[in-house]
Scaffold this motif. Structure first.
Motif, mmCIF file in Angstrom:
data_model
loop_
_atom_site.group_PDB
_atom_site.id
_atom_site.type_symbol
_atom_site.label_atom_id
_atom_site.label_comp_id
_atom_site.label_asym_id
_atom_site.label_seq_id
_atom_site.Cartn_x
_atom_site.Cartn_y
_atom_site.Cartn_z
ATOM 1 N N ILE A 88 0.864 -1.186 0.000
ATOM 2 C CA ILE A 88 0.000 0.000 0.000
ATOM 3 C C ILE A 88 0.897 1.232 0.000
ATOM 4 N N ARG A 89 0.858 1.970 -1.093
ATOM 5 C CA ARG A 89 1.620 3.219 -1.183
ATOM 6 C C ARG A 89 0.647 4.382 -0.971
ATOM 7 N N LEU A 90 0.982 5.219 0.015
ATOM 8 C CA LEU A 90 0.092 6.328 0.381
ATOM 9 C C LEU A 90 0.909 7.604 0.529
ATOM 10 N N TYR A 91 0.413 8.673 -0.093
ATOM 11 C CA TYR A 91 1.012 9.985 0.150
ATOM 12 C C TYR A 91 -0.117 10.991 0.328
ATOM 13 N N LEU A 92 -0.084 11.655 1.475
ATOM 14 C CA LEU A 92 -1.085 12.662 1.807
ATOM 15 C C LEU A 92 -0.414 14.015 1.975
ATOM 16 N N SER A 93 -1.131 15.071 1.676
ATOM 17 C CA SER A 93 -0.661 16.413 2.032
ATOM 18 C C SER A 93 -1.779 17.110 2.788
ATOM 19 N N PHE A 94 -1.371 17.940 3.743
ATOM 20 C CA PHE A 94 -2.320 18.646 4.589
ATOM 21 C C PHE A 94 -2.105 20.147 4.419
ATOM 22 N N GLY A 95 -3.191 20.890 4.306
ATOM 23 C CA GLY A 95 -3.089 22.345 4.141
ATOM 24 C C GLY A 95 -4.282 23.044 4.751
ATOM 25 N N LEU A 96 -4.085 24.309 5.102
ATOM 26 C CA LEU A 96 -5.164 25.104 5.668
ATOM 27 C C LEU A 96 -6.118 25.560 4.569
ATOM 28 N N GLN A 97 -7.398 25.452 4.827
ATOM 29 C CA GLN A 97 -8.399 25.938 3.876
ATOM 30 C C GLN A 97 -8.511 27.459 3.998
ATOM 31 N N LYS A 98 -8.272 28.150 2.864
ATOM 32 C CA LYS A 98 -8.363 29.603 2.821
ATOM 33 C C LYS A 98 -9.419 30.002 1.801
ATOM 34 N N ASP A 99 -9.787 31.283 1.822
ATOM 35 C CA ASP A 99 -10.746 31.785 0.839
ATOM 36 C C ASP A 99 -10.217 31.624 -0.574
ATOM 37 N N TRP A 100 -8.889 31.726 -0.722
ATOM 38 C CA TRP A 100 -8.277 31.691 -2.048
ATOM 39 C C TRP A 100 -7.818 30.295 -2.459
ATOM 40 N N GLY A 101 -7.939 29.293 -1.584
ATOM 41 C CA GLY A 101 -7.482 27.947 -1.915
ATOM 42 C C GLY A 101 -6.919 27.250 -0.689
ATOM 43 N N THR A 102 -5.882 26.444 -0.894
ATOM 44 C CA THR A 102 -5.266 25.677 0.185
ATOM 45 C C THR A 102 -3.841 26.155 0.416
ATOM 46 N N ASP A 103 -3.528 26.447 1.669
ATOM 47 C CA ASP A 103 -2.176 26.872 2.048
ATOM 48 C C ASP A 103 -1.448 25.640 2.592
ATOM 49 N N PRO A 104 -0.465 25.085 1.854
ATOM 50 C CA PRO A 104 0.171 23.817 2.256
ATOM 51 C C PRO A 104 0.865 23.903 3.614
ATOM 52 N N LEU A 105 0.758 22.816 4.368
ATOM 53 C CA LEU A 105 1.429 22.728 5.660
ATOM 54 C C LEU A 105 2.510 21.647 5.658
ATOM 55 N N VAL A 106 2.103 20.400 5.464
ATOM 56 C CA VAL A 106 3.068 19.304 5.561
ATOM 57 C C VAL A 106 2.547 18.100 4.783
ATOM 58 N N GLY A 107 3.456 17.235 4.367
ATOM 59 C CA GLY A 107 3.081 16.015 3.654
ATOM 60 C C GLY A 107 3.452 14.779 4.458
ATOM 61 N N TYR A 108 2.821 13.673 4.120
ATOM 62 C CA TYR A 108 3.086 12.393 4.787
ATOM 63 C C TYR A 108 3.070 11.298 3.739
ATOM 64 N N GLY A 109 4.117 10.469 3.730
ATOM 65 C CA GLY A 109 4.180 9.355 2.806
ATOM 66 C C GLY A 109 4.594 8.078 3.510
ATOM 67 N N SER A 110 4.065 6.953 3.061
ATOM 68 C CA SER A 110 4.429 5.667 3.665
ATOM 69 C C SER A 110 4.144 4.538 2.680
ATOM 70 N N THR A 111 4.787 3.403 2.937
ATOM 71 C CA THR A 111 4.516 2.170 2.187
ATOM 72 C C THR A 111 4.292 1.054 3.191
ATOM 73 N N PHE A 112 3.140 0.420 3.123
ATOM 74 C CA PHE A 112 2.804 -0.700 4.008
ATOM 75 C C PHE A 112 2.847 -1.997 3.199
ATOM 76 N N ARG A 113 3.441 -2.999 3.795
ATOM 77 C CA ARG A 113 3.492 -4.311 3.129
ATOM 78 C C ARG A 113 2.794 -5.351 4.014
ATOM 79 N N TYR A 114 2.201 -6.322 3.350
ATOM 80 C CA TYR A 114 1.525 -7.396 4.070
ATOM 81 C C TYR A 114 1.592 -8.667 3.239
ATOM 82 N N VAL A 115 1.392 -9.781 3.909
ATOM 83 C CA VAL A 115 1.295 -11.089 3.237
ATOM 84 C C VAL A 115 0.012 -11.740 3.733
ATOM 85 N N ARG A 116 -0.721 -12.278 2.818
ATOM 86 C CA ARG A 116 -1.994 -12.902 3.173
ATOM 87 C C ARG A 116 -2.165 -14.197 2.422
#
Length: 366
Positions: free
Chosen positions: A128-156
């Motif tokens: 599972i490859r995931l990358y998120l970014s978080f930003g403040l909601q403004k009247d003019w759009g989104t003001d970026p704050l920080v990003g988060y990325g990770s890779t999860f592995r599993y066996v089933r």
């Protein structure tokens, strides 16, 4: 032959459908359904206002391995039910506390991809490859704050895809926990997260005077300051070119931005000119009043800034726009002063302006 082929194909599709519906990760339509799980975190000064799907490709998020008749492994695409942004948004609304008095945050989905490959022994390896970014909601759009990325592995087991949805849920929870920890660390020291703004004004001075004279009541102009050797055009007997400026420095403490502004009312000696036969006290007073006007405008600028109810989002633009307005006010007042006094030749009007300027200075600087 045709009838036998039709029966075989139908049987294969039936087994495939049974295999898909037996995977708890998927609903009967082949979609992944996020299961409710109250998130054990208290959002630090924010709430998730929206989840935006900003992936470069809007294809299904998962390519899952399913077991077909004859133990043949097939790849089955699967997506979050209702689409990734809607599904994650609904999951947040049901399971994450939301206080709309806090800062609205946009969680943007930059990447979400689940891929699986077959292993020996009836096993499947997933990623599972995931990358998120978080930003403040403004009247003019989104003001970026920080990003988060990770890779999860599993066996089933190839017979059971139960682990896929919990692993995806875990990845999302980890992303939220990361952002919440970031907010805890940054809420009082990051300018973007500031709640208030305060201004501290000072008058700029130089320890050692050079070509530039910075205004102070204790340091009036003298004829020695008129060091320009270039006669201006016109019939003037003397001339000065004062102006205004400011230096700005900001720091943040406990969520408040403290803006230190050093005001500059100044005149360069190298722009001050006087005719050799015009060095009279009356003429010097007229030029000093030009300098006094600049000080008046600088003090008015301070008062206009302090009177405005500014926020961390609006103060910088206001400082710049008000400076331009004040600069125009300065030019207009200087022009009116020269026009009405006939550049100091009308002594009666000059005395009226002297009184007006001195009164204004006293009011603004007390």
């Amino acid at each position: 032959m045709c009838k036998r082929f039709f029966f075989t194909t139908t049987t294969l599709l039936l087994f495939l459908f049974i295999g898909l519906t037996s995977l708890k990760t998927l609903n009967p339509t082949g979609s992944i359904v996020l299961q409710d799980e109250p998130l054990a975190l208290k959002p630090m000064g924010f709430y998730i206002a929206n989840v935006a799907d900003e992936r470069s490709s809007k294809n299904a998020i998962a390519q899952l391995i399913v077991k077909a008749p004859g133990n043949k492994m097939l790849v089955q695409p699967a997506d979050l039910q209702g689409g990734p942004s809607k599904a994650i948004q609904q999951f947040m609304e049901r399971n994450l506390p939301k206080n709309e008095a806090e800062r609205p945050v946009i969680m943007s989905l930059k990447e979400l991809k689940i891929t699986e490959t077959s292993l020996a022994g009836n096993r499947v390896e997933g990623s599972i490859r995931l990358y998120l970014s978080f930003g403040l909601q403004k009247d003019w759009g989104t003001d970026p704050l920080v990003g988060y990325g990770s890779t999860f592995r599993y066996v089933r087991s190839a017979d059971n895809a139960n682990v896929v949805e919990p692993q995806l849920r875990k990845a999302l929870k980890n992303g939220l926990n990361y952002f919440n920890d970031w907010m805890k660390t940054n809420h009082g020291m990051n300018v973007k997260l500031a709640r208030n703004v305060k201004f501290i004004f000072t008058n700029y001075t130089d320890n050692i005077e050079g070509d530039t004279i910075y205004y102070t009541a204790k340091r009036p102009l003298t004829w020695a300051d008129f060091q320009s050797k270039y006669k201006p055009s016109g019939t003037f007997s003397a001339m000065v070119m004062p102006s205004i400026a400011y230096e700005q420095h900001a720091n943040i403490k406990d969520g408040t931005i403290y803006v230190n502004i050093a005001m500059k009312a100044f005149v360069p000696k190298s722009t001050c000119w006087v005719s050799y036969n015009a060095k009279e006290d009356y003429t010097l007073n007229h030029e000093q009043k030009h300098f006094d006007i600049v000080k008046i405008i600088a003090e008015q600028y301070k008062r206009k800034v302090l009177a405005e109810k500014l926020t961390p989002d609006t103060y910088e633009a206001f400082l710049s726009m008000q400076y331009l307005d004040s600069y125009r006010d300065m030019d207009a007042m200087q022009l009116a002063y020269d026009n009405q006094t006939s550049h100091g030749r009308d002594r009666y009007v000059q005395s009226q302006w002297d009184e007006k300027i001195e009164k204004e200075l006293k009011t603004l600087t007390k």
